[in-house]
Scaffold this active site. Sequence first.
Site, PDB file in Angstrom:
ATOM      1  N   PRO A 135      35.196  42.400  42.714  1.00  0.00           N
ATOM      2  CA  PRO A 135      35.690  43.295  41.960  1.00  0.00           C
ATOM      3  C   PRO A 135      34.733  44.065  40.882  1.00  0.00           C
ATOM      4  CG  PRO A 135      36.147  41.019  40.843  1.00  0.00           C
ATOM      5  CD  PRO A 135      35.617  41.050  42.201  1.00  0.00           C
ATOM      6  N   CYS A 136      34.170  44.833  41.560  1.00  0.00           N
ATOM      7  CA  CYS A 136      33.182  45.963  40.976  1.00  0.00           C
ATOM      8  C   CYS A 136      33.761  46.976  40.309  1.00  0.00           C
ATOM      9  CB  CYS A 136      32.058  46.416  41.981  1.00  0.00           C
ATOM     10  SG  CYS A 136      32.964  47.157  43.497  1.00  0.00           S
ATOM     11  N   HIS A 137      35.112  47.300  40.678  1.00  0.00           N
ATOM     12  CA  HIS A 137      35.983  48.334  39.650  1.00  0.00           C
ATOM     13  C   HIS A 137      36.206  47.786  38.365  1.00  0.00           C
ATOM     14  CE1 HIS A 137      38.963  45.447  41.674  1.00  0.00           C
ATOM     15  NE2 HIS A 137      39.725  45.595  40.601  1.00  0.00           N
TER      16      HIS A 137
END
Length: 171
Positions: A135-137
């Site tokens: 989850p880099c978002h």
Amino acid sequence: MTTLYSEITSPLGPLLVTGRPSATAPGGTAIASLSVPDQKNAPAVDPGWQREAAAFAEAERQLTAYFAGESQDFRLEFAVEGTEFRRRVWDALDAIPYGATTTYGELAARIGASRAAVRAVGGAVGANPLLVLRPCHRVIGADGSLTGYAGGLDRKRALLALEGFGGAAAR
């Protein structure tokens, strides 16, 4: 080693998923990348790759459940290569809870990196080959702004909205 690939339909557009036979689960597939159309540094299908939708059936099932709001995490095997520093950043990304956000500075602190390393942390986040799955978002600017996302800020907004992000960084 053979690279397998397939496309998975999603609200973000077609997802290109690549992988190779699992080293730990006979008959399984370890995912090497997941990307969206027009993504910065996304892999392109190579003529030597083998299209194999069945190899990614479990990934497709889990992604479909995530996009439907029925699942909050992924239980898949990954086959991602990176430097020790990048792997530390990526492990820290994996620890950001669903629906929460953190900043690049906080991420640097979590891995024991100095404030001066924030830019390097941002580079490692940007090099994440597993969009959505890792989850880099969930990483935002220190001022709460939505900054940098290899898949585009519209997709980052969509993912955060799906997870119930209300606008203030949950740390």
